[in-house]
Design a protein around this motif. Sequence first.
Motif, PDB file in Angstrom:
ATOM      1  N   ILE A  35       0.971  -1.203   0.032  1.00  0.00           N
ATOM      2  CA  ILE A  35       0.002   0.007  -0.048  1.00  0.00           C
ATOM      3  C   ILE A  35       0.994   1.376   0.065  1.00  0.00           C
ATOM      4  N   ALA A  36       0.819   1.903  -1.117  1.00  0.00           N
ATOM      5  CA  ALA A  36       1.534   3.209  -1.237  1.00  0.00           C
ATOM      6  C   ALA A  36       0.843   4.342  -0.546  1.00  0.00           C
ATOM      7  N   ILE A  37       1.717   5.101   0.150  1.00  0.00           N
ATOM      8  CA  ILE A  37       0.907   6.431   0.966  1.00  0.00           C
ATOM      9  C   ILE A  37       1.856   7.554   0.947  1.00  0.00           C
ATOM     10  N   ASP A  38       1.287   8.798   0.751  1.00  0.00           N
ATOM     11  CA  ASP A  38       2.162   9.857   0.823  1.00  0.00           C
ATOM     12  C   ASP A  38       1.501  10.949   1.857  1.00  0.00           C
ATOM     13  N   TYR A  39       1.932  11.939   1.965  1.00  0.00           N
ATOM     14  CA  TYR A  39       1.713  12.968   2.970  1.00  0.00           C
ATOM     15  C   TYR A  39       0.075  13.611   2.762  1.00  0.00           C
ATOM     16  N   ASN A  40      -0.399  13.171   1.688  1.00  0.00           N
ATOM     17  CA  ASN A  40      -1.704  13.983   1.346  1.00  0.00           C
ATOM     18  C   ASN A  40      -2.861  13.339   2.229  1.00  0.00           C
ATOM     19  N   PRO A  41      -3.683  13.820   2.826  1.00  0.00           N
ATOM     20  CA  PRO A  41      -4.714  13.257   3.835  1.00  0.00           C
ATOM     21  C   PRO A  41      -5.646  12.184   3.064  1.00  0.00           C
ATOM     22  N   VAL A  42      -5.582  12.239   1.790  1.00  0.00           N
ATOM     23  CA  VAL A  42      -6.368  11.275   1.106  1.00  0.00           C
ATOM     24  C   VAL A  42      -5.730   9.591   1.194  1.00  0.00           C
TER      25      VAL A  42
END
Length: 152
Positions: free
Chosen positions: A6-13
Motif C-alpha cells: 500500500i503506497a501512501i504519501d503525506y496527502n490526507p487522502v
Amino acid sequence: MKKVLIAIDYNPVSEKVVKEGYELAKTLGAEICLVHVLDDLGYYTTNYPTFLGYEGYPGIGPDYNVAIEMRTIAEDFIKKAADHLDDPQVKTEIIEGDTAKALLNFSEEWKADVLVMGTHSHSVLEKLLMGTVAEKVLEKTRIPVYVVPVKQ
C-alpha cells in the motif's frame, strides 16, 4: 494473492487508500506493507491537517541536513500510519527515488502480488506535462494495481 503493498504519501487522502488497501489485504488473508517514497523535497513543504494519527511536520527549508530530516519525518509518518491500523503484522518501508520507478522496483523486490495506490486530483496542465504517478505505474507494472479514487 499473499502480499499487498500500500503506497501512501503525506496527502490526507492516504487515509482512504490505507483503509481500502487494508480491507483488501484482510479479505485476501495477505501480508501488508505500507510504503512511502522520499522523492522531490517540494512535496514536503505543504502542511496538512492531522490524518492517520499523524500531526504533520513543521515547514523546514532545505539545508545540508534536509535528507536526514526528511527521512526522520518519513519514519515518523509511516510508523504513525501503521500504528493507526492497530495491527502489529503490518510492515512498513521507506524507499527513495522517482516515485513511480521506486514503487515498481520495490514491488518486485518485495514480491508484492498487488499494489494499492490512490490518485490525486491534478490540473489538466499537470497531467499533460508530467502525467501522474498512477499513470506511470500502470504503464510499466508487472503486477495488478488497485487504484483507489480519492478525488477531493
